[in-house]
Scaffold this motif. Structure first.
Motif, mmCIF file in Angstrom:
data_model
loop_
_atom_site.group_PDB
_atom_site.id
_atom_site.type_symbol
_atom_site.label_atom_id
_atom_site.label_comp_id
_atom_site.label_asym_id
_atom_site.label_seq_id
_atom_site.Cartn_x
_atom_site.Cartn_y
_atom_site.Cartn_z
ATOM 1 N N GLN A 54 0.865 -1.178 0.000
ATOM 2 C CA GLN A 54 0.000 0.000 0.000
ATOM 3 C C GLN A 54 0.901 1.227 0.000
ATOM 4 O O GLN A 54 1.897 1.264 0.714
ATOM 5 C CB GLN A 54 -0.878 0.057 1.249
ATOM 6 C CG GLN A 54 -1.951 -0.977 1.319
ATOM 7 C CD GLN A 54 -2.780 -0.816 2.583
ATOM 8 O OE1 GLN A 54 -2.508 0.005 3.436
ATOM 9 N NE2 GLN A 54 -3.810 -1.632 2.696
ATOM 10 N N LYS A 55 0.517 2.216 -0.803
ATOM 11 C CA LYS A 55 1.229 3.494 -0.816
ATOM 12 C C LYS A 55 0.389 4.505 -0.037
ATOM 13 O O LYS A 55 -0.821 4.566 -0.215
ATOM 14 C CB LYS A 55 1.443 4.001 -2.239
ATOM 15 C CG LYS A 55 2.277 3.105 -3.109
ATOM 16 C CD LYS A 55 2.574 3.717 -4.460
ATOM 17 C CE LYS A 55 1.300 3.983 -5.235
ATOM 18 N NZ LYS A 55 1.577 4.514 -6.594
ATOM 19 N N GLN A 56 1.051 5.271 0.780
ATOM 20 C CA GLN A 56 0.396 6.372 1.490
ATOM 21 C C GLN A 56 1.034 7.648 0.953
ATOM 22 O O GLN A 56 2.120 8.026 1.362
ATOM 23 C CB GLN A 56 0.603 6.226 2.995
ATOM 24 C CG GLN A 56 -0.163 7.241 3.802
ATOM 25 C CD GLN A 56 0.062 7.046 5.292
ATOM 26 O OE1 GLN A 56 1.209 7.040 5.750
ATOM 27 N NE2 GLN A 56 -1.015 6.886 6.033
ATOM 28 N N GLU A 57 0.340 8.277 0.000
ATOM 29 C CA GLU A 57 0.914 9.424 -0.690
ATOM 30 C C GLU A 57 0.244 10.720 -0.253
ATOM 31 O O GLU A 57 -0.919 10.736 0.137
ATOM 32 C CB GLU A 57 0.749 9.264 -2.200
ATOM 33 C CG GLU A 57 1.513 8.069 -2.748
ATOM 34 C CD GLU A 57 1.314 7.878 -4.226
ATOM 35 O OE1 GLU A 57 2.300 8.095 -4.972
ATOM 36 O OE2 GLU A 57 0.198 7.518 -4.635
ATOM 37 N N GLY A 58 0.998 11.797 -0.353
ATOM 38 C CA GLY A 58 0.457 13.100 -0.033
ATOM 39 C C GLY A 58 1.470 14.190 -0.288
ATOM 40 O O GLY A 58 2.520 13.964 -0.893
ATOM 41 N N VAL A 59 1.128 15.369 0.186
ATOM 42 C CA VAL A 59 1.995 16.532 0.080
ATOM 43 C C VAL A 59 2.177 17.100 1.479
ATOM 44 O O VAL A 59 1.200 17.285 2.215
ATOM 45 C CB VAL A 59 1.392 17.609 -0.848
ATOM 46 C CG1 VAL A 59 2.270 18.853 -0.883
ATOM 47 C CG2 VAL A 59 1.190 17.048 -2.251
ATOM 48 N N GLN A 60 3.418 17.337 1.847
ATOM 49 C CA GLN A 60 3.755 17.909 3.149
ATOM 50 C C GLN A 60 4.426 19.260 2.922
ATOM 51 O O GLN A 60 5.412 19.339 2.196
ATOM 52 C CB GLN A 60 4.708 16.979 3.917
ATOM 53 C CG GLN A 60 5.279 17.561 5.171
ATOM 54 C CD GLN A 60 4.225 17.796 6.233
ATOM 55 O OE1 GLN A 60 3.438 16.915 6.526
ATOM 56 N NE2 GLN A 60 4.204 18.988 6.805
ATOM 57 N N GLY A 65 8.575 26.111 3.677
ATOM 58 C CA GLY A 65 7.507 26.439 2.748
ATOM 59 C C GLY A 65 7.451 25.587 1.499
ATOM 60 O O GLY A 65 6.527 25.717 0.696
ATOM 61 N N VAL A 66 8.423 24.704 1.288
ATOM 62 C CA VAL A 66 8.439 23.840 0.113
ATOM 63 C C VAL A 66 7.398 22.731 0.291
ATOM 64 O O VAL A 66 7.318 22.119 1.354
ATOM 65 C CB VAL A 66 9.845 23.238 -0.109
ATOM 66 C CG1 VAL A 66 9.836 22.199 -1.222
ATOM 67 C CG2 VAL A 66 10.857 24.340 -0.405
ATOM 68 N N ASN A 67 6.607 22.493 -0.760
ATOM 69 C CA ASN A 67 5.657 21.382 -0.752
ATOM 70 C C ASN A 67 6.375 20.125 -1.207
ATOM 71 O O ASN A 67 6.873 20.065 -2.338
ATOM 72 C CB ASN A 67 4.468 21.672 -1.665
ATOM 73 C CG ASN A 67 3.549 22.717 -1.076
ATOM 74 O OD1 ASN A 67 3.371 22.778 0.144
ATOM 75 N ND2 ASN A 67 2.968 23.540 -1.920
ATOM 76 N N LEU A 68 6.440 19.135 -0.329
ATOM 77 C CA LEU A 68 7.156 17.890 -0.589
ATOM 78 C C LEU A 68 6.169 16.777 -0.912
ATOM 79 O O LEU A 68 5.300 16.453 -0.095
ATOM 80 C CB LEU A 68 7.986 17.494 0.635
ATOM 81 C CG LEU A 68 8.989 18.526 1.142
ATOM 82 C CD1 LEU A 68 9.574 18.075 2.475
ATOM 83 C CD2 LEU A 68 10.083 18.761 0.116
ATOM 84 N N GLN A 69 6.312 16.193 -2.098
ATOM 85 C CA GLN A 69 5.537 14.999 -2.440
ATOM 86 C C GLN A 69 6.123 13.846 -1.628
ATOM 87 O O GLN A 69 7.333 13.672 -1.595
ATOM 88 C CB GLN A 69 5.673 14.684 -3.935
ATOM 89 C CG GLN A 69 5.194 15.771 -4.848
ATOM 90 C CD GLN A 69 3.684 15.879 -4.887
ATOM 91 O OE1 GLN A 69 2.979 14.886 -4.776
ATOM 92 N NE2 GLN A 69 3.197 17.098 -5.016
ATOM 93 N N PHE A 70 5.268 13.065 -0.965
ATOM 94 C CA PHE A 70 5.800 11.947 -0.188
ATOM 95 C C PHE A 70 5.030 10.670 -0.457
ATOM 96 O O PHE A 70 3.888 10.689 -0.918
ATOM 97 C CB PHE A 70 5.830 12.269 1.312
ATOM 98 C CG PHE A 70 4.489 12.240 1.990
ATOM 99 C CD1 PHE A 70 3.993 11.064 2.548
ATOM 100 C CD2 PHE A 70 3.725 13.392 2.096
ATOM 101 C CE1 PHE A 70 2.761 11.040 3.182
ATOM 102 C CE2 PHE A 70 2.499 13.381 2.735
ATOM 103 C CZ PHE A 70 2.009 12.203 3.277
ATOM 104 N N CYS A 71 5.691 9.557 -0.149
ATOM 105 C CA CYS A 71 5.080 8.244 -0.269
ATOM 106 C C CYS A 71 5.641 7.325 0.811
ATOM 107 O O CYS A 71 6.774 6.848 0.709
ATOM 108 C CB CYS A 71 5.338 7.648 -1.651
ATOM 109 S SG CYS A 71 4.549 6.040 -1.891
#
Length: 172
Positions: A54-60, A65-71
């Protein structure tokens, strides 16, 4: 009669190869191509070892202030077993080597062989070995992302992925 305990053999050469593969992608800094390529490879490796993933993806939004794509990557072996163990590590790398003794590296990303890569390599090798040697319990593997983006002056800027997962746990 004492039962014979079979201990699966951990192959250190295999683990070292997993470290090298991660390093070969380049620094696994969030939002980079190396980060995305490594993410895809990790998911494929877990699937190759018989895990459900399962992937848990989002933006932090980070401290700067940088938006980090995460998984965050959650993989399970033997999901039918109710008795389970969880092994975790993080797979991202620091975007700057601010603790390096040589100041010329303070603004350059690290390759993450030890910090990130080694923990992931151990988990991958354990998954490989346990796929072939059912331990009689379920085994979950959780690789956190965006753990290493922080700075010392902003203590809550570390461990974004594990903070997110603790608020939104993913289970099979």
């Amino acid at each position: 009669v004492t039962p014979t305990l079979v201990v699966p053999e951990f192959n250190e050469d295999s683990a070292y190869t997993y470290i090298q593969t991660q390093v070969n992608f380049g620094p696994r800094v969030p939002n980079s191509l190396a980060h995305k390529k490594c993410q895809n490879w990790l998911i494929q490796k877990f699937e190759d070892f018989g895990c459900t993933v399962q992937k848990q993806e989002g933006v932090q939004t980070a401290h700067d202030g940088v938006n980090l794509q995460f998984c965050n990557i959650f993989a399970s072996l033997y999901p039918e077993n109710k008795k389970r163990v969880l092994l975790t590590a993080h797979w991202d790398t620091r975007p700057w080597g601010d603790n390096d003794s040589d100041t010329k590296y303070h603004t350059k990303p690290i390759d993450g062989a030890n910090d990130g890569g080694s923990g992931v390599a151990v988990i991958l090798e354990v998954a490989r070995v346990l796929q072939k040697n059912n331990p009689g319990i379920g085994v979950d593997f959780l690789l956190f992302d965006v753990e290493d983006y922080g700075v010392a002056s902003a203590p809550k800027s570390f461990c974004y992925g594990s903070q997110y997962w603790s608020q939104h746990p993913t289970y099979q």
